[in-house]
Design an enzyme around this catalytic site. Structure first.
Site, PDB file in Angstrom:
ATOM      1  N   GLU A 269       0.878  -1.164   0.000  1.00 15.98           N
ATOM      2  CA  GLU A 269       0.000   0.000   0.000  1.00 15.98           C
ATOM      3  C   GLU A 269       0.918   1.216   0.000  1.00 15.98           C
ATOM      4  OE1 GLU A 269      -1.541   3.032   0.892  1.00 15.98           O
ATOM      5  OE2 GLU A 269      -2.421   2.317   2.768  1.00 15.98           O
ATOM      6  N   GLU A 400       4.066  13.032  -4.793  1.00 15.98           N
ATOM      7  CA  GLU A 400       3.401  13.021  -3.499  1.00 15.98           C
ATOM      8  C   GLU A 400       4.159  13.937  -2.543  1.00 15.98           C
ATOM      9  OE1 GLU A 400       3.566   9.339  -1.069  1.00 15.98           O
ATOM     10  OE2 GLU A 400       1.416   9.599  -0.843  1.00 15.98           O
TER      11      GLU A 400
HETATM   12  P1  NAI Z   1       9.416   4.742   4.004  1.00 15.35           P
HETATM   13  O1  NAI Z   1       8.744   3.967   2.931  1.00 15.35           O
HETATM   14  O2  NAI Z   1      10.908   4.794   3.989  1.00 15.35           O
HETATM   15  O3  NAI Z   1       8.976   4.155   5.442  1.00 15.35           O
HETATM   16  C1  NAI Z   1       7.836   3.349   5.678  1.00 15.35           C
HETATM   17  C2  NAI Z   1       8.233   2.145   6.521  1.00 15.35           C
HETATM   18  O4  NAI Z   1       9.133   1.326   5.782  1.00 15.35           O
HETATM   19  C3  NAI Z   1       8.966   2.498   7.807  1.00 15.35           C
HETATM   20  O5  NAI Z   1       8.582   1.600   8.812  1.00 15.35           O
HETATM   21  C4  NAI Z   1      10.416   2.286   7.442  1.00 15.35           C
HETATM   22  O6  NAI Z   1      11.244   2.011   8.532  1.00 15.35           O
HETATM   23  C5  NAI Z   1      10.327   1.083   6.523  1.00 15.35           C
HETATM   24  N1  NAI Z   1      11.429   0.924   5.577  1.00 15.35           N
HETATM   25  C6  NAI Z   1      12.241   1.876   5.063  1.00 15.35           C
HETATM   26  N2  NAI Z   1      13.138   1.339   4.205  1.00 15.35           N
HETATM   27  C7  NAI Z   1      12.867  -0.002   4.173  1.00 15.35           C
HETATM   28  C8  NAI Z   1      13.454  -1.112   3.471  1.00 15.35           C
HETATM   29  N3  NAI Z   1      14.474  -0.953   2.640  1.00 15.35           N
HETATM   30  N4  NAI Z   1      12.916  -2.342   3.677  1.00 15.35           N
HETATM   31  C9  NAI Z   1      11.870  -2.519   4.496  1.00 15.35           C
HETATM   32  N5  NAI Z   1      11.312  -1.515   5.191  1.00 15.35           N
HETATM   33  C10 NAI Z   1      11.793  -0.263   5.034  1.00 15.35           C
HETATM   34  O7  NAI Z   1       8.808   6.201   3.982  1.00 15.35           O
HETATM   35  P2  NAI Z   1       9.486   7.539   4.574  1.00 15.35           P
HETATM   36  O8  NAI Z   1      10.931   7.585   4.177  1.00 15.35           O
HETATM   37  O9  NAI Z   1       9.141   7.603   6.008  1.00 15.35           O
HETATM   38  O10 NAI Z   1       8.674   8.668   3.790  1.00 15.35           O
HETATM   39  C11 NAI Z   1       9.080   9.080   2.487  1.00 15.35           C
HETATM   40  C12 NAI Z   1       7.859   9.405   1.654  1.00 15.35           C
HETATM   41  O11 NAI Z   1       7.094   8.232   1.454  1.00 15.35           O
HETATM   42  C13 NAI Z   1       6.891  10.388   2.267  1.00 15.35           C
HETATM   43  O12 NAI Z   1       7.257  11.699   2.027  1.00 15.35           O
HETATM   44  C14 NAI Z   1       5.597  10.013   1.593  1.00 15.35           C
HETATM   45  O13 NAI Z   1       5.527  10.652   0.336  1.00 15.35           O
HETATM   46  C15 NAI Z   1       5.715   8.528   1.380  1.00 15.35           C
HETATM   47  N6  NAI Z   1       4.990   7.757   2.414  1.00 15.35           N
HETATM   48  C16 NAI Z   1       3.800   7.189   2.084  1.00 15.35           C
HETATM   49  C17 NAI Z   1       3.074   6.507   3.035  1.00 15.35           C
HETATM   50  C18 NAI Z   1       1.761   5.896   2.721  1.00 15.35           C
HETATM   51  O14 NAI Z   1       0.947   5.717   3.607  1.00 15.35           O
HETATM   52  N7  NAI Z   1       1.506   5.501   1.503  1.00 15.35           N
HETATM   53  C19 NAI Z   1       3.539   6.392   4.419  1.00 15.35           C
HETATM   54  C20 NAI Z   1       4.842   6.961   4.654  1.00 15.35           C
HETATM   55  C21 NAI Z   1       5.511   7.629   3.670  1.00 15.35           C
END
Ligand code: NAI
Ligand code: MG
Length: 491
Positions: A269, A400
């Site tokens: 998601e 986004e």
């Molecule tokens: P992210 O995708 O890096 O983090 C989300 C989760 O994934 C966190 O728990 C993080 O620790 C984990 N994660 C990070 N790298 C990973 C990897 N290589 N393997 C497995 N898990 C990993 O998102 P981030 O850096 O916090 O936010 C960046 C952008 O992503 C935001 O500006 C937004 O645009 C988008 N975002 C979208 C979300 C949604 O609900 N669709 C939620 C959070 C961020």
């Protein structure tokens, strides 16, 4: 002029009234100085730690473990043991009892969790109190109801649990995303290793106390904290049967690549850039409320946020005027104040990202509007922002932003609205505002989006499936559909 109008003219209307502070007390939250990982029903000390903060003032709230490969390995082993030694064989009606208990305890402790969620994540208390907590409890109630009815949900297919689920969640709805992940997994007889986001681990850690209160058997739910490295260790672990991920499209794609060729099931998601489309026959004042709810709810940290407003040309001007006036009444400030509409930005990193994209919007030629508001000095803040004169090609119309930033575009015909709305790599949600029922149905069919709201926005219910098209991911969470990723079928 009518009598009533004249009376209103002469009425002494106070103009300078503001709200007095109405802070929610944080005393209800009792935090430990630090937390380890919750593995096999026990707290396991973390070798390496970091401080988690309150984004409203950067206060350090607790020390959190940075999970290692060994921690993940221990958590997966605990989950496997719990799966093999009882949980997966338990009758559905027995599993349901635990889920009902968890739901009830969340309701009983709702205020505590709401305060903690606002403290650690920055969202307004009225949102965590009225949205996150009720929905999280509702999710557990809802999936408790399915636990003993899986054969009826999937007749003649012999549904069986898949095994150990690795679940990685983001920081925008920490407890609610935990509920979205854990409730269906447990209802189907799986066990879980869940990793909360690095900036918002606290509600997941206090939730472990709820699990103990509910007397959930040890190892059925394991919580390991840490950043992306810990997440990657879960994804790569050979004894995990299914990965459920909510987060950025970038990381989602990387996970999909890593799982290619393995037998692990996957649901993603990811991001969104939703269109909120307002036709000239819609009730403009209601539409303004929907636009505000669509993009300023939770500071715009919402994957399905209505971040692109499409206004039909004939009403674009009055709509934007009304919107700007409405923005002046939004109260930005302390997340723990009950009158706050827009709280703190979740992290320094996210604030930098929003700032960068807003600068890009200005440079590319869009016109920016921000209502006058005083932002607190400490902490991370961003004023509600509207961009007009936005071209389809601008970064603020394509990427986004995940912040309180709206890009306004226009259209003339329904066909043009469809074309422009679908012109993004994403497809998570859309909104349609019109009085015409047939147009609502037609638009809903045309939108390449998992959820289409009509004359409302950001409405959620556990019985309604949620998920994306295109780069917004695949798989559905919620509803009957949300059970499928956690089942394998023997027939
Ligand atoms: P992210 O995708 O890096 O983090 C989300 C989760 O994934 C966190 O728990 C993080 O620790 C984990 N994660 C990070 N790298 C990973 C990897 N290589 N393997 C497995 N898990 C990993 O998102 P981030 O850096 O916090 O936010 C960046 C952008 O992503 C935001 O500006 C937004 O645009 C988008 N975002 C979208 C979300 C949604 O609900 N669709 C939620 C959070 C961020
Ligand atoms: Mg990241």
């Amino acid at each position: 002029m009518t009598e009533v109008d004249r009376k209103q003219d002469r009425a002494p209307v106070p103009t300078g009234w503001t709200y007095a502070p109405a802070p929610e007390s944080r005393d209800i939250v009792r935090l430990a100085e630090g937390y380890g990982h919750f593995i096999g029903g026990e707290w396991v000390d973390a070798a390496e730690t970091y401080g988690t903060i309150a984004p409203r003032d950067e206060e350090v709230l607790a020390q959190i473990g940075q999970g290692t490969e060994q921690d993940v390995d221990a958590a997966v082993a605990a989950a496997r043991e719990a799966f093999a030694n009882g949980w997966s064989e338990l009758p559905g009606s027995e599993r349901a009892k635990y889920l009902f208990r968890i739901a009830r305890i969340l309701q009983e402790r709702a205020r505590e969790f709401a305060v903690l969620e606002s403290l650690n994540g920055g969202k307004p208390i009225k949102e965590s109190r009225d949205v996150d907590l009720p929905l999280a409890a509702a999710h557990f109630f809802y999936y408790a109801g399915w636990a003993d009815k899986l054969e009826y949900a999937f007749p003649h297919r012999q549904p069986k649990p898949v095994g150990v689920a690795g679940q990685i969640i983001p920081w925008n709805f920490p407890l609610l995303m935990l509920a979205w992940k854990i409730a269906p997994a447990l209802a189907c007889g799986n066990t879980v290793v869940l990793k909360p986001a690095e900036t918002t681990p606290l509600t997941a850690l206090v939730f472990c106390d709820v699990l103990r209160q509910a007397e959930l058997p040890a190892g059925v739910v394991n919580i390991v904290t840490g950043d992306g490295r810990t997440g990657a260790a879960i994804v790569d672990h050979p004894d995990v049967d299914k990965i459920a991920f909510t987060g950025s499209t970038e990381v989602g794609k990387a996970i999909q690549r890593r799982l290619a060729g393995t037998k692990k099931k996957l649901t993603l998601e990811l991001g969104g850039k939703a269109a909120n489309i307002v036709f000239d026959d819609s009730a403009l004042d209601q539409a303004v409320e929907g636009i505000v709810n669509g993009i300023y709810f939770n500071q715009g940290h919402v994957c399905c946020a209505g971040s692109r407003l499409f206004a039909q040309e004939s009403i674009a001007e009055p709509l934007v005027e009304k919107l700007k006036k409405r923005l002046e009444t939004l109260r930005v400030g302390d997340p723990l104040d009950k009158n706050t509409d827009v709280g703190a930005i979740n992290s320094k990193m996210q604030l930098d990202r929003i700032t960068e994209l807003v600068e890009a919007g200005k440079e590319e030629g869009a016109e920016i509007y921000q209502p006058p508001c005083r932002l607190p000095e400490k902490g991370y803040w961003f004023a509600p922002t509207v961009f007009t004169n936005v071209a389809q090609s601008y970064r603020i119309a394509q990427e986004e932003i995940f912040g309180p930033v709206l890009s306004v575009l226009t259209f003339r015909t329904p066909e043009e609205a469809v074309e422009k709305a679908n012109n993004t790599p994403y497809g998570l949600s859309a909104g349609v505002w019109t009085e015409k029922g047939s147009r609502i149905l037609w638009m809903a069919q045309q939108m390449r989006a998992g959820v289409v709201w009509a004359n409302t926005f950001n409405r959620f219910d556990p019985s309604s499936p949620f998920g994306g098209y295109k780069e917004s991911g695949f798989g559905r969470e919620g509803g009957l559909h949300g059970l499928e990723p956690y089942l394998r079928f023997e027939a």
